[in-house]
Design a protein around this motif. Structure first.
Motif: not given
Length: 301
Positions: A183, A149, A180, A171, A145, A176-177, A142, A168
């Motif tokens: 986003r 961010d 992420i 993840s 990223s 979560e990949q 994480y 990532a």
């Protein structure tokens, strides 16, 4: 009992030792407890992570056998003067700035304090000159990223390069990949997969595509997110003079958490808990250190 460092490992070790009835002193160099939890919970959308710190501080606060001292960075001489029976070193770790990690196996020429900002630098409030930033993510979780961010939200133009096939990539295992990457795309981050950094200097970050060999240049500053090194200088200093430890009455000095091996926050908490549970307990290292349960299965009707 002396615990040096009030990050996730140090806080959990202190909490569990306190519950076992030990007299514990917890010394933290910074002005706030929590270590990497405090720093990382200030990153975009990670504020809930502070509960790892807050829960343990809340548990420690009413314990009459536990003392917490902030702004108390200790030297080896001061640790020996304390004359604790046992010392746990939980001084955490630091991100490398030289790009060394999985894809880059030797320090990158030109990656220095002027051209390269580590995640620690960013979390400490330091910032590259305004303009373009290349985040090189060879950590694959994480933090890369998060750096992209944070910086794009502050007005930087950001390129995220990674040697992996996706952003990532680790993840994927935490589901979560996709969130992420979506986003980052929405924030306008340029994503270069299968790319590693080759050179940095003269305001240019040079990357190479590991599949095609094509070279890509981007002007700006480098933010490498590759690997962390243990902050174990205090541990080394103490163990370099074992006769002084014996004279001070110190029976053991152990590294725990990221100071022993940089990993996840959960792993650091587990290390602190395990240290407290195993202190002064005879452990058979040849056996698995958890209980097994035998189930009798009744077959048939």
């Amino acid at each position: 009992m002396l615990v040096v460092g009030a990050g996730p490992a140090g806080l959990e070790a202190t909490h569990s030792l306190g519950k076992r009835g030990y007299k514990v002193t917890l010394a933290e160099a910074r002005g706030e407890a929590g270590g990497r939890v405090t720093r990382e919970s200030a990153l975009p959308n990670l504020n809930a992570w502070a509960r790892v710190r807050d829960y343990r501080l809340g548990q420690i606060a009413p314990m009459p056998n536990v003392d917490l001292y902030l702004e108390s960075e200790l030297t080896a001489d001061q640790v020996r003067e304390f004359s604790a029976d046992h010392v746990a070193i939980a001084t955490g770790s630091r991100w490398r700035r030289d790009c060394v990690g999985r894809a880059v196996r030797a320090p990158l020429p030109g990656a220095n304090a002027d051209t390269s900002f580590s995640p620690d630098d960013i979390m400490d409030g330091k910032r590259p000159p305004k303009g373009h930033v290349v985040v090189f993510d060879d950590d694959h979780y994480y933090m890369g990223s998060m750096m992209a961010d944070l910086l794009v939200e502050e007005g930087y133009k950001v390129t995220l390069a990674t040697p992996a096939a996706t952003v990532a990539s680790w993840s994927v295992y935490t589901l979560e990949q996709g969130h992420i990457e979506k986003r980052l795309i929405g924030l306008g981050v340029e994503i270069l997969t299968r790319h590693r950094v080759k050179d940095v200097g003269n305001g240019i970050v040079t990357m190479v595509n590991d599949l095609t060999g094509e070279q890509v240049d981007r002007s700006g500053t480098l933010v490498p997110v590759t690997m962390r090194l243990p902050n174990d200088s205090l541990y080394d200093a103490l163990n370099s003079e074992p006769e002084k430890l014996e004279a001070a009455g110190i029976k053991s000095v152990r590294r725990i958490g990221d100071c022993y091996g940089p990993a996840t926050i959960a792993a650091a908490v587990y290390e602190g808990h395990r240290y407290a549970r195993e202190l002064d307990v005879e452990i058979d290292r040849d056996k698995v250190q958890f209980k097994t349960v035998k189930y009798d299965l009744e077959l048939g009707g």
